[in-house]
Enzyme design. Structure first.
Site, PDB file in Angstrom:
ATOM      1  N   SER A   2      11.876   7.547   4.761  1.00 31.24           N
ATOM      2  CA  SER A   2      10.778   7.122   5.631  1.00 31.24           C
ATOM      3  C   SER A   2      11.292   6.983   7.053  1.00 31.24           C
ATOM      4  O   SER A   2      12.225   6.229   7.317  1.00 31.24           O
ATOM      5  CB  SER A   2      10.236   5.785   5.117  1.00 31.24           C
ATOM      6  N   GLN A  47      15.927   2.920   2.329  1.00 28.24           N
ATOM      7  CA  GLN A  47      16.820   2.007   3.056  1.00 28.24           C
ATOM      8  C   GLN A  47      18.168   2.637   3.392  1.00 28.24           C
ATOM      9  O   GLN A  47      18.974   2.031   4.099  1.00 28.24           O
ATOM     10  CB  GLN A  47      17.048   0.721   2.236  1.00 28.24           C
ATOM     11  N   ASN A  99      15.946  -3.037  -0.779  1.00 27.39           N
ATOM     12  CA  ASN A  99      15.486  -3.456   0.543  1.00 27.39           C
ATOM     13  C   ASN A  99      15.603  -4.956   0.777  1.00 27.39           C
ATOM     14  O   ASN A  99      15.649  -5.407   1.916  1.00 27.39           O
ATOM     15  CB  ASN A  99      14.032  -3.007   0.758  1.00 27.39           C
ATOM     16  N   CYS A 138       3.776 -18.155   0.874  1.00 31.81           N
ATOM     17  CA  CYS A 138       2.828 -19.175   0.434  1.00 31.81           C
ATOM     18  C   CYS A 138       1.663 -19.129   1.396  1.00 31.81           C
ATOM     19  O   CYS A 138       1.818 -19.517   2.540  1.00 31.81           O
ATOM     20  CB  CYS A 138       3.432 -20.571   0.513  1.00 31.81           C
ATOM     21  N   GLY A 145       7.577   6.323   2.756  1.00 35.33           N
ATOM     22  CA  GLY A 145       8.222   5.990   1.486  1.00 35.33           C
ATOM     23  C   GLY A 145       7.243   5.682   0.369  1.00 35.33           C
ATOM     24  O   GLY A 145       7.513   5.979  -0.803  1.00 35.33           O
ATOM     25  N   THR A 146       6.114   5.092   0.707  1.00 36.54           N
ATOM     26  CA  THR A 146       5.138   4.732  -0.330  1.00 36.54           C
ATOM     27  C   THR A 146       4.547   5.993  -0.957  1.00 36.54           C
ATOM     28  O   THR A 146       4.483   6.117  -2.195  1.00 36.54           O
ATOM     29  CB  THR A 146       4.018   3.848   0.267  1.00 36.54           C
ATOM     30  N   HIS A 154      10.345   5.591   9.856  1.00 36.88           N
ATOM     31  CA  HIS A 154      10.372   4.376  10.681  1.00 36.88           C
ATOM     32  C   HIS A 154      11.518   3.431  10.333  1.00 36.88           C
ATOM     33  O   HIS A 154      11.747   2.438  11.019  1.00 36.88           O
ATOM     34  CB  HIS A 154       9.025   3.646  10.650  1.00 36.88           C
ATOM     35  N   THR A 158      -3.378  18.232   7.320  1.00 37.33           N
ATOM     36  CA  THR A 158      -2.720  18.789   8.507  1.00 37.33           C
ATOM     37  C   THR A 158      -1.378  18.115   8.736  1.00 37.33           C
ATOM     38  O   THR A 158      -1.297  16.884   8.759  1.00 37.33           O
ATOM     39  CB  THR A 158      -3.633  18.583   9.739  1.00 37.33           C
TER      40      THR A 158
HETATM   41  N1  PLP Z   1      10.854   1.929  -0.451  1.00 41.95           N
HETATM   42  C1  PLP Z   1      11.638   1.006   0.119  1.00 41.95           C
HETATM   43  C2  PLP Z   1      12.968   0.678  -0.497  1.00 41.95           C
HETATM   44  C3  PLP Z   1      11.222   0.345   1.273  1.00 41.95           C
HETATM   45  O1  PLP Z   1      12.015  -0.586   1.826  1.00 41.95           O
HETATM   46  C4  PLP Z   1       9.955   0.665   1.823  1.00 41.95           C
HETATM   47  C5  PLP Z   1       9.450  -0.057   3.001  1.00 41.95           C
HETATM   48  O2  PLP Z   1       9.782  -1.184   3.258  1.00 41.95           O
HETATM   49  C6  PLP Z   1       9.187   1.652   1.199  1.00 41.95           C
HETATM   50  C7  PLP Z   1       9.661   2.250   0.066  1.00 41.95           C
HETATM   51  C8  PLP Z   1       7.853   2.044   1.750  1.00 41.95           C
HETATM   52  O3  PLP Z   1       8.019   2.871   2.891  1.00 41.95           O
HETATM   53  P1  PLP Z   1       6.825   3.126   3.898  1.00 41.95           P
HETATM   54  O4  PLP Z   1       6.685   1.910   4.722  1.00 41.95           O
HETATM   55  O5  PLP Z   1       7.281   4.313   4.708  1.00 41.95           O
HETATM   56  O6  PLP Z   1       5.623   3.445   3.096  1.00 41.95           O
END
Ligand code: PLP
Length: 381
Positions: free
Chosen positions: A197, A179, A151, A322, A71-72, A199, A235
Site C-alpha cells: 500500500s 508494513q 502493524n 472506548c 492494502g485492504t 501510503h 480506470t
Molecule cells: N494490512 C496492514 C498490515 C495494514 O497495516 C493496513 C493499514 O493499516 C492495511 C492492510 C490496509 O491498507 P490500506 O489502508 O491501504 O487499505
C-alpha cells in the site's frame, strides 16, 4: 505548534519528489490510460513505466503486478479471489489471528458462504508458529494468510517457512506486506500473492499493488472493464501509479540508512521510557520492524494517554478504543495472550524518517507527565 508524528504505521506524508512526479498526470497528462488517442497513450506510458519499476523493485515480472486501491483491496482480492478460483476443491481457510481486518473480515465474509476458517493464534512474543499453520492445513484448505510483519507490534513473521509449507501442501499463500514494503526485502518467491500500500511508504493514499505469481489460481474481485489484464475493472489512476513507483524507488534506495536511523531513534525511545516510567512494558519481542514500539502502562488507559499526548501536539495510536460507552480492544494483543489490563493500556509509537532525537526527548517528557497524571486521577476505563 508542529505535530510530532509518531504514527507512521498508520500513514506517512508524501516523500520528496512524489507530488512533483504525479502532478503532470493530474494536469496536462490527464488522459484515460485505456484510451487509444495520444492523450491516453501518454498516461498509459506513465502507468507502464511505473509497473515496470515496481516489478523490478519487488523482483517479479510486470505482468505479475496488478494495481489496486491499497492494502485492504489487495487482501480482499487475494482471499476471495483464491477461494473463488478453488471452488469445488475445498472450503477451508487459514488466517492468522493477528492479520489486519482486511483479511479477518474477508474470512468472516466467506463463513457466510459455508467456508470454515481456522484462526491461528500467536505466541506471547507476537510470532506465528509455522508448525501451527502446517497442523491446521487439511485436504480441503484452499487459502492461507500470514502477514510479513504485524502493524501493531512490528513483529516479523517466519513467512518464508510458512510459504514453503503452503507450497508443499498445495495451499494458496497470501502475504500482507503493507508494513514491510520499503523496509525489508519482500518474500516474493515464497508466496502466491502479496499486497503493498503506497501510503505506508511515503506515496499517495488509496493506491497499492497486488503481486500475483504467474500461474497462481485467482479470480477477479472487481468486475468491469478490461483494465489490469481483465482482472481488475476501473480506470487506472495514472498519477497515483507514478507516485507509488517513485515513493517505492526512494524507499528501496534509502532502506538501509533509514532503517538504521529509525531503529536508533526507536531504541533510544524505548530505553528511556522503560527506565524512566515505572510499570511500562514493551510488547512483542524477537525480530521486529525498526519503527515500532508498542508499550503498555500499568494502571492507565491507552486511549487516555493518546488524548493527553494529542493535546500536547503528539500523534500516536492505540489498539483499544472506548467510545460512547462501547469498548473494543486490540485483537492482535489479545491473540498474543496478553491480559485485558495490558491490552487496554497499550500505546503504539511508530517512528518514520522525518522524526528526530529532539522529538524523542519531547515525547518522553510529555509521556512521563501524562502517565503520572492519569495514574494520579485513576483514569482507567
Ligand atoms: N494490512 C496492514 C498490515 C495494514 O497495516 C493496513 C493499514 O493499516 C492495511 C492492510 C490496509 O491498507 P490500506 O489502508 O491501504 O487499505
Amino acid at each position: 505548534m508542529k505535530t510530532i508524528y509518531l504514527d507512521n504505521a498508520s500513514t506517512t506524508p508524501l516523500d520528496n519528489g512524489v507530488l512533483e512526479a504525479m502532478l503532470p498526470y493530474l494536469k496536462e497528462n490527464y488522459g484515460n490510460p485505456s484510451s487509444q488517442h495520444s492523450a491516453g497513450r501518454v498516461a498509459s506510458e506513465g502507468v507502464l513505466r511505473s509497473r515496470d519499476k515496481i516489478a523490478n523493485l519487488l523482483g517479479c515480472k510486470p505482468d505479475e503486478v496488478f494495481f489496486v486501491s491499497g492494502g485492504t483491496e489487495a487482501g480482499n482480492w487475494a482471499l476471495k479471489g483464491a477461494c473463488s478460483a478453488a471452488a469445488g476443491r475445498g472450503k477451508h481457510i487459514i488466517v492468522s489471528a493477528i492479520e489486519h481486518p482486511a483479511l479477518i473480515e474477508s474470512a468472516k465474509d466467506m463463513q457466510k458462504f459455508g467456508y470454515e476458517v481456522s484462526f491461528i493464534g500467536s505466541d506471547g512474543s507476537g510470532r506465528i508458529n509455522p508448525a501451527d499453520v502446517e497442523n491446521a492445513i487439511r485436504a480441503d484448505t484452499v487459502f492461507c494468510a500470514v502477514m510479513h510483519a504485524n502493524n501493531e507490534t512490528g513483529v516479523i513473521q517466519p513467512v518464508e517457512e510458512i510459504g514453503g509449507i503452503c507450497k508443499k501442501l498445495g495451499v494458496f499463500y497470501y502475504c500482507d506486506c503493507v508494513q514491510t514494503a520499503g523496509v525489508l526485502p519482500l518474500p516474493v518467491n515464497s508466496c502466491d500473492a502479496l499486497g503493498i500500500s503506497s501510503h505506508k511508504f511515503y506515496g499517495p493514499k488509496g493506491f497499492g499493488a497486488l503481486y500475483i505469481r504467474d500461474g497462481a489460481e485467482i479470480s477477479r474481485l472487481i468486475s468491469g472493464g478490461k483494465q489490469e489484464r481483465g482482472l481488475r475493472g476501473g480506470t487506472v489512476n495514472a498519477a497515483s501509479a507514478v507516485g507509488c513507483a517513485v515513493a517505492l524507488e526512494n524507499a528501496f534506495r534509502g532502506m538501509d540508512e533509514n532503517n538504521e536511523r529509525i531503529s536508533k531513534l526507536r531504541d533510544n525511545f524505548v530505553k528511556k521510557v522503560l527506565s524512566e516510567i515505572e510499570g511500562s512494558h514493551l510488547i512483542g519481542s524477537g525480530d521486529r520492524l525498526p519503527s515500532n514500539a508498542n508499550i503498555s502502562f500499568d494502571g492507565c488507559n491507552g486511549e487516555n494517554i493518546l488524548f493527553v499526548l494529542d493535546l500536547n501536539g503528539i500523534a500516536v495510536s492505540t489498539g483499544s478504543a472506548c467510545s460512547a460507552g462501547a469498548s473494543s480492544v486490540s485483537h492482535v494483543l489479545t491473540a498474543m495472550g496478553l491480559s485485558f489490563d495490558r491490552v487496554k493500556s497499550a500505546v503504539r509509537f511508530t517512528f518514520g524518517k522525518y522524526n528526530t532525537e529532539e522529538e524523542v526527548e519531547i515525547v518522553v517528557s510529555a509521556l512521563k507527565k501524562a502517565v503520572a497524571k492519569l495514574r494520579e486521577n485513576g483514569r482507567v476505563c
